[in-house]
Design a protein around this motif. Structure first.
Motif, PDB file in Angstrom:
ATOM      1  N   UNK A 136       0.831  -1.211   0.000  1.00 23.79           N
ATOM      2  CA  UNK A 136       0.000   0.000   0.000  1.00 23.79           C
ATOM      3  C   UNK A 136       0.863   1.258   0.000  1.00 23.79           C
ATOM      4  N   UNK A 137       1.978   1.242   0.738  1.00 24.21           N
ATOM      5  CA  UNK A 137       2.901   2.384   0.729  1.00 24.21           C
ATOM      6  C   UNK A 137       3.459   2.588  -0.683  1.00 24.21           C
ATOM      7  N   UNK A 138       3.802   1.492  -1.347  1.00 24.76           N
ATOM      8  CA  UNK A 138       4.296   1.588  -2.721  1.00 24.76           C
ATOM      9  C   UNK A 138       3.232   2.200  -3.624  1.00 24.76           C
ATOM     10  N   UNK A 139       1.984   1.801  -3.419  1.00 31.21           N
ATOM     11  CA  UNK A 139       0.901   2.359  -4.222  1.00 31.21           C
ATOM     12  C   UNK A 139       0.738   3.848  -4.032  1.00 31.21           C
ATOM     13  N   UNK A 140       0.861   4.290  -2.782  1.00 34.29           N
ATOM     14  CA  UNK A 140       0.750   5.727  -2.533  1.00 34.29           C
ATOM     15  C   UNK A 140       1.910   6.496  -3.151  1.00 34.29           C
ATOM     16  N   UNK A 141       3.105   5.910  -3.128  1.00 37.89           N
ATOM     17  CA  UNK A 141       4.248   6.561  -3.764  1.00 37.89           C
ATOM     18  C   UNK A 141       4.034   6.644  -5.274  1.00 37.89           C
ATOM     19  N   UNK A 142       3.507   5.582  -5.861  1.00 40.94           N
ATOM     20  CA  UNK A 142       3.235   5.588  -7.298  1.00 40.94           C
ATOM     21  C   UNK A 142       2.184   6.631  -7.652  1.00 40.94           C
ATOM     22  N   UNK A 143       1.160   6.732  -6.828  1.00 40.22           N
ATOM     23  CA  UNK A 143       0.110   7.713  -7.097  1.00 40.22           C
ATOM     24  C   UNK A 143       0.661   9.124  -6.969  1.00 40.22           C
ATOM     25  N   UNK A 144       1.490   9.354  -5.958  1.00 38.00           N
ATOM     26  CA  UNK A 144       2.100  10.666  -5.790  1.00 38.00           C
ATOM     27  C   UNK A 144       2.999  11.010  -6.964  1.00 38.00           C
ATOM     28  N   UNK A 145       3.613   9.985  -7.568  1.00 40.56           N
ATOM     29  CA  UNK A 145       4.485  10.207  -8.707  1.00 40.56           C
ATOM     30  C   UNK A 145       3.756  10.261 -10.036  1.00 40.56           C
ATOM     31  N   UNK A 146       2.439  10.145 -10.011  1.00 45.36           N
ATOM     32  CA  UNK A 146       1.656  10.278 -11.226  1.00 45.36           C
ATOM     33  C   UNK A 146       1.469   9.001 -12.015  1.00 45.36           C
ATOM     34  N   UNK A 147       1.831   7.848 -11.455  1.00 42.35           N
ATOM     35  CA  UNK A 147       1.676   6.575 -12.157  1.00 42.35           C
ATOM     36  C   UNK A 147       0.490   5.831 -11.562  1.00 42.35           C
ATOM     37  N   UNK A 148      -0.708   6.184 -12.016  1.00 44.08           N
ATOM     38  CA  UNK A 148      -1.917   5.608 -11.441  1.00 44.08           C
ATOM     39  C   UNK A 148      -2.043   4.123 -11.739  1.00 44.08           C
ATOM     40  N   UNK A 149      -1.574   3.676 -12.896  1.00 43.49           N
ATOM     41  CA  UNK A 149      -1.660   2.255 -13.233  1.00 43.49           C
ATOM     42  C   UNK A 149      -0.794   1.428 -12.293  1.00 43.49           C
ATOM     43  N   UNK A 150       0.417   1.895 -12.020  1.00 42.10           N
ATOM     44  CA  UNK A 150       1.294   1.217 -11.068  1.00 42.10           C
ATOM     45  C   UNK A 150       0.677   1.222  -9.678  1.00 42.10           C
ATOM     46  N   UNK A 151       0.079   2.349  -9.317  1.00 47.50           N
ATOM     47  CA  UNK A 151      -0.560   2.451  -8.009  1.00 47.50           C
ATOM     48  C   UNK A 151      -1.660   1.411  -7.868  1.00 47.50           C
ATOM     49  N   UNK A 152      -2.497   1.289  -8.887  1.00 43.34           N
ATOM     50  CA  UNK A 152      -3.582   0.303  -8.825  1.00 43.34           C
ATOM     51  C   UNK A 152      -3.015  -1.104  -8.638  1.00 43.34           C
ATOM     52  N   UNK A 153      -1.951  -1.439  -9.356  1.00 40.20           N
ATOM     53  CA  UNK A 153      -1.338  -2.761  -9.231  1.00 40.20           C
ATOM     54  C   UNK A 153      -0.849  -3.004  -7.806  1.00 40.20           C
ATOM     55  N   UNK A 178      -8.797   6.284  -5.530  1.00 43.72           N
ATOM     56  CA  UNK A 178      -8.127   7.469  -6.066  1.00 43.72           C
ATOM     57  C   UNK A 178      -7.379   7.141  -7.351  1.00 43.72           C
ATOM     58  N   UNK A 179      -6.704   5.971  -7.352  1.00 41.41           N
ATOM     59  CA  UNK A 179      -5.990   5.555  -8.557  1.00 41.41           C
ATOM     60  C   UNK A 179      -6.959   5.294  -9.705  1.00 41.41           C
ATOM     61  N   UNK A 180      -8.082   4.659  -9.395  1.00 40.16           N
ATOM     62  CA  UNK A 180      -9.053   4.334 -10.437  1.00 40.16           C
ATOM     63  C   UNK A 180      -9.706   5.585 -11.008  1.00 40.16           C
ATOM     64  N   UNK A 181      -9.950   6.584 -10.170  1.00 39.65           N
ATOM     65  CA  UNK A 181     -10.468   7.856 -10.682  1.00 39.65           C
ATOM     66  C   UNK A 181      -9.464   8.472 -11.650  1.00 39.65           C
ATOM     67  N   UNK A 182      -8.193   8.441 -11.267  1.00 37.61           N
ATOM     68  CA  UNK A 182      -7.148   8.987 -12.137  1.00 37.61           C
ATOM     69  C   UNK A 182      -7.075   8.240 -13.458  1.00 37.61           C
ATOM     70  N   UNK A 183      -7.424   6.946 -13.440  1.00 36.63           N
ATOM     71  CA  UNK A 183      -7.416   6.139 -14.661  1.00 36.63           C
ATOM     72  C   UNK A 183      -8.723   6.241 -15.436  1.00 36.63           C
ATOM     73  N   UNK A 184      -9.698   6.936 -14.889  1.00 37.87           N
ATOM     74  CA  UNK A 184     -10.976   7.109 -15.568  1.00 37.87           C
ATOM     75  C   UNK A 184     -11.936   5.948 -15.423  1.00 37.87           C
ATOM     76  N   UNK A 185     -11.649   5.016 -14.514  1.00 37.58           N
ATOM     77  CA  UNK A 185     -12.525   3.861 -14.303  1.00 37.58           C
ATOM     78  C   UNK A 185     -13.456   4.165 -13.137  1.00 37.58           C
ATOM     79  N   UNK A 186     -14.523   4.897 -13.434  1.00 39.68           N
ATOM     80  CA  UNK A 186     -15.394   5.385 -12.365  1.00 39.68           C
ATOM     81  C   UNK A 186     -16.218   4.274 -11.722  1.00 39.68           C
ATOM     82  N   UNK A 187     -16.607   3.268 -12.499  1.00 35.75           N
ATOM     83  CA  UNK A 187     -17.404   2.176 -11.932  1.00 35.75           C
ATOM     84  C   UNK A 187     -16.594   1.401 -10.905  1.00 35.75           C
ATOM     85  N   UNK A 188     -15.354   1.081 -11.244  1.00 35.36           N
ATOM     86  CA  UNK A 188     -14.502   0.363 -10.294  1.00 35.36           C
ATOM     87  C   UNK A 188     -14.174   1.242  -9.094  1.00 35.36           C
ATOM     88  N   UNK A 189     -14.000   2.549  -9.335  1.00 33.49           N
ATOM     89  CA  UNK A 189     -13.744   3.471  -8.228  1.00 33.49           C
ATOM     90  C   UNK A 189     -14.914   3.480  -7.263  1.00 33.49           C
TER      91      UNK A 189
END
Length: 291
Positions: A136-153, A178-189
């Protein structure tokens, strides 16, 4: 009311920027600091507390806290401390601190690597709960760095480790949303937000994001109910006040919108939320004179 369309179009970007990035750096710092609490048993055998953090075994607690202190004072010093400690047997706690230090410096790519390596090392040692936290920490770092796909993974990896029901699982679902919103997947979000609201019902950010997503989807009754809950939990948050006004204006409650936006400006005039609220106020018709 002719101002409504431009209001809706302009309000979202600064508002969602403020919400999505709100206190993420502070949250990582708080997580790492709380994690330094000592415990006589191995972390995997200690239940998570309400804040979702698992105490660090006594063997590692003092050097871990020293490493965090170094990172808070100087990220480079924190990285150096963590590297030396890792060689000396700091286990995944050293890599955890290294990720924290890189995050402090906003060096997101090496932070992601450090957190992921820490997670893998924790799992090899049978520390699945700690591994989940580190994914989860890795995901937050990825999201902060603008890589929403990596964050979701990474968030999916955290959830796949079988987190128990409660606050921690809710927070991971919230971050995943938050990652899914950034990726445009509103249903999954929406699916992840619904889980977050059930698992962590006292976190106002979940209700705020849910209200924002509902507004964007045109589900105004849901938006009204969820922003009301966010206001109840966090009445002094400018982002909450901004969204309260956004929902109110779209449900024909101009007086509520005006009051909410004015509160957002009072609370945090220089923040993105405060500035967006101030701009929204300029689009409202002038107050009618009294008398």
């Amino acid at each position: 009311m002719p101002f409504l369309l431009p209001l809706l179009l302009q309000a979202y970007d600064p508002e969602i920027e403020a919400v999505m990035n709100r206190s993420r750096k502070q949250k990582q710092e708080a997580q790492a600091a709380v994690a330094a609490t000592t415990a006589p048993a191995a972390a995997a055998s200690v239940p998570a507390r309400e804040d979702g953090r698992i105490p660090v075994p006594e063997k590692f607690a003092a050097p871990f806290q020293a490493c965090l202190d170094q990172a808070m004072a100087s990220p480079d010093a924190g990285v150096a401390f963590a590297q030396k400690w890792r060689i000396e047997g700091g286990s995944f706690y050293a890599r955890h601190c290294m990720g924290f230090a890189y995050a402090r410096a906003e060096r997101w790519t090496p932070a992601i690597v450090a957190f992921e390596q820490a997670a893998e090392e924790a799992e090899r040692g049978g520390e699945m709960a700690q591994g989940a936290r580190l994914w989860a920490q890795a995901g937050n770092a990825a999201l902060a760095g603008g890589d929403a796909a990596k964050a979701r993974t990474d968030f999916d990896a955290a959830l796949a480790r079988g987190l128990p029901d409660g606050f921690e699982k809710g927070e991971v679902h919230l971050d995943r949303a938050r990652a899914l919103v950034a990726l445009g997947d509103m249903a999954a979000a929406r699916d992840s937000l619904d889980v977050a609201l059930t698992q962590a019902p006292r976190d106002p950010l979940g209700w705020l994001l849910s209200a924002t997503l509902a507004r964007r989807s045109g589900e105004m009754s849901l938006a009204q109910a969820h922003i009301a809950r966010a206001v109840q939990l966090s009445p002094d948050d400018a982002s909450v006040a901004l969204e309260e006004g956004n929902v109110a204006i779209l449900t024909n409650h101009e007086d509520v919108a005006r009051s909410a936006w004015q509160r957002a400006v009072r609370l945090s005039p220089d923040s993105p939320a405060g500035k967006a609220a101030a701009d929204n106020l300029t689009r409202l018709p002038a107050d009618k004179p009294v008398g």
